[in-house]
Structures are given as C-alpha cells and as structure tokens.
Design a protein around this motif. Sequence first.
Motif, PDB file in Angstrom:
ATOM      1  N   ARG A   1       0.848  -1.186   0.000  1.00  0.00           N
ATOM      2  CA  ARG A   1       0.000   0.000   0.000  1.00  0.00           C
ATOM      3  C   ARG A   1       0.889   1.243   0.000  1.00  0.00           C
ATOM      4  O   ARG A   1       2.051   1.191   0.419  1.00  0.00           O
ATOM      5  CB  ARG A   1      -0.919   0.017   1.229  1.00  0.00           C
TER       6      ARG A   1
ATOM      7  N   ASP B   1      -2.220   9.673  13.542  1.00  0.00           N
ATOM      8  CA  ASP B   1      -2.839   8.348  13.594  1.00  0.00           C
ATOM      9  C   ASP B   1      -2.588   7.631  12.275  1.00  0.00           C
ATOM     10  O   ASP B   1      -2.363   8.254  11.232  1.00  0.00           O
ATOM     11  CB  ASP B   1      -4.352   8.460  13.817  1.00  0.00           C
ATOM     12  N   ASP B   2      -2.623   6.308  12.318  1.00  0.00           N
ATOM     13  CA  ASP B   2      -2.540   5.449  11.136  1.00  0.00           C
ATOM     14  C   ASP B   2      -1.265   5.694  10.329  1.00  0.00           C
ATOM     15  O   ASP B   2      -1.268   5.673   9.094  1.00  0.00           O
ATOM     16  CB  ASP B   2      -3.763   5.649  10.232  1.00  0.00           C
TER      17      ASP B   2
ATOM     18  N   ASP C   1       2.341   4.742   8.842  1.00  0.00           N
ATOM     19  CA  ASP C   1       3.040   3.531   8.409  1.00  0.00           C
ATOM     20  C   ASP C   1       4.510   3.520   8.827  1.00  0.00           C
ATOM     21  O   ASP C   1       5.016   2.510   9.323  1.00  0.00           O
ATOM     22  CB  ASP C   1       2.959   3.399   6.881  1.00  0.00           C
TER      23      ASP C   1
ATOM     24  N   GLY D   1       0.374   5.972  17.569  1.00  0.00           N
ATOM     25  CA  GLY D   1       0.012   6.564  16.291  1.00  0.00           C
ATOM     26  C   GLY D   1       0.356   5.726  15.088  1.00  0.00           C
ATOM     27  O   GLY D   1      -0.049   6.054  13.964  1.00  0.00           O
TER      28      GLY D   1
ATOM     29  N   ARG E   1       0.319   2.306  12.666  1.00  0.00           N
ATOM     30  CA  ARG E   1      -0.489   1.130  12.333  1.00  0.00           C
ATOM     31  C   ARG E   1       0.077  -0.092  13.052  1.00  0.00           C
ATOM     32  O   ARG E   1       1.226  -0.093  13.503  1.00  0.00           O
ATOM     33  CB  ARG E   1      -0.466   0.880  10.832  1.00  0.00           C
ATOM     34  N   ASP E   2      -0.703  -1.158  13.099  1.00  0.00           N
ATOM     35  CA  ASP E   2      -0.265  -2.371  13.781  1.00  0.00           C
ATOM     36  C   ASP E   2       0.971  -2.989  13.132  1.00  0.00           C
ATOM     37  O   ASP E   2       1.723  -3.710  13.795  1.00  0.00           O
ATOM     38  CB  ASP E   2      -1.396  -3.407  13.813  1.00  0.00           C
TER      39      ASP E   2
ATOM     40  N   GLY F   1       3.296  -1.024  11.617  1.00  0.00           N
ATOM     41  CA  GLY F   1       4.134   0.138  11.326  1.00  0.00           C
ATOM     42  C   GLY F   1       5.562   0.008  11.814  1.00  0.00           C
ATOM     43  O   GLY F   1       5.899  -0.853  12.642  1.00  0.00           O
TER      44      GLY F   1
ATOM     45  N   SER G   1       5.806  -2.100  15.642  1.00  0.00           N
ATOM     46  CA  SER G   1       4.591  -2.012  16.477  1.00  0.00           C
ATOM     47  C   SER G   1       4.308  -3.337  17.173  1.00  0.00           C
ATOM     48  O   SER G   1       4.699  -4.392  16.681  1.00  0.00           O
ATOM     49  CB  SER G   1       3.390  -1.635  15.608  1.00  0.00           C
TER      50      SER G   1
END
Length: 241
Positions: free
Chosen positions: A64, A128-129, A131, A157, A159-160, A162, A241
């Motif tokens: 992505r 937030d979110d 990468d 902040g 992603r899981d 990241g 993360s």
Amino acid sequence: MNKDVPDSSDQLYAEKLASVQDFTFNEKVTRVFNDMVRRSVPGYDVVVELIGVLAAAHSQTVQRPLLCLDLGCSRGAVTQSLLNQLTDPRTRIVAIDNSEAMINAARTEIADERVMFITQDVLHSNFDDVDVAAMNLVLQFIEPDDRLGMLTKIRRGLRDDGLFILTEKIQSDPEFVDYHHSFKRAKGYSELEITQKRDALEKVMVIDSLETHLDRLNEAGFSRVTVWFQLLNWVSLIARS
C-alpha cells in the motif's frame, strides 16, 4: 530538492567566543546545518538514504502507499529520501519541526505536493494510522522526562504493522568518543571548534546509553527493536509495532 542551492560552510565555532551560548536551531545553524551534520555525524548520509530505502521495502511488504512522519525534520533530508524512494503519487509525508528557520529552508528546497510541512513542537503533535515514522537525531534534544511519553505517542500513532526508525548519539566508552573527535578533525574541525561546540551542546543534547533506548522503546509498547546501523557512538534502530 533544489540542487542549485549550495550548502554554507560551518564556521560557527571557528573563532574564540567570549561566551558559548546554548545550542539552538536558529537561522545561523539552519544556514550551515547540512555541512555541520555531515562533518559531525559518522554515516549521516548513509542513514538518511537508507531510511528511504527501508520505507520503500516496507511499502512493498504491506502492498500500500504509505503515510510517513519525519519528526524533527530540520531541512528535510529524511523527507527528501522518502520522496526519492516512495514513488507512488498517493504517498503522504508529514514533516514537523519546531524551528521556523528549518521549516522555511525545507519548504524552499522541497517542492512536492505529497509533503505537508508543519512548524510545531513534536511533543504537541498528534497523528494516527502512520506507516513509517522517523526521528533522526531528535530525541536527544527532548527533555529526558518527556522521552517515554513521546515514544509511547509514536507507538500509539502507528499502524499495527508500522515501523519507527530512531537515530541517536549514544553514551559510549571514552575510546569511541576519541574516535569521534578524530572523525571531526578529519572533516576539518579544529580543537577550538570541537570544544566550543561540545560546550554549546552540553545542556541541550542529553544522550542515553543503547540499553536505555532499548528499554524505553520496549516500555513504550514496541514489540521488537533491532539495531540496524552503528558507527562509533551513533546508532539507528528499527522499532516495530
């Protein structure tokens, strides 16, 4: 980045100063920053380039376009590296620094609609979110009592899946300190410049041991921390993360 803009030579501490003031990222430092950091930090250009490479590899893994953070972006070297490697037009980079002079220089040198530059203390930033987040030679200038909170906010902040890339000077044996000074001499700095710069940084740049960094990142909630680069008393870590 505008390649036609030359770097100014760092002569800030070349003459004997009546009083050495605490180091700040002001207009004078901004003007010579590119020269200063390359002559002061072993492997700086390699780390900056590879941050972009690591981010691109992560983009391929997760399949992505990425949202990236450059926390304490200075003149935007890491931001530019990310732009060079992340070719997807949907890439987004948020570059934050509390020095208006640095942000103005970065905006002048980098013209890309994928980047948002923000003048702000990273301690007060919200995100937030994310990468990939990078903090390149920045945490050492944050008050020690605020460091765990900053890292915890970064972890929350992300992603899981990241990544957080942290580059810092670390405490080391006197031998490595001597080697670092030898590196500076080899880059053209005089004993006077080395001494006065050290005095300027003494109260504002507080460095930790590698063990302290590892323990703090674990306490902040990162699941796996890896040393991916080290030269003398400078180290870069990948925290997942």
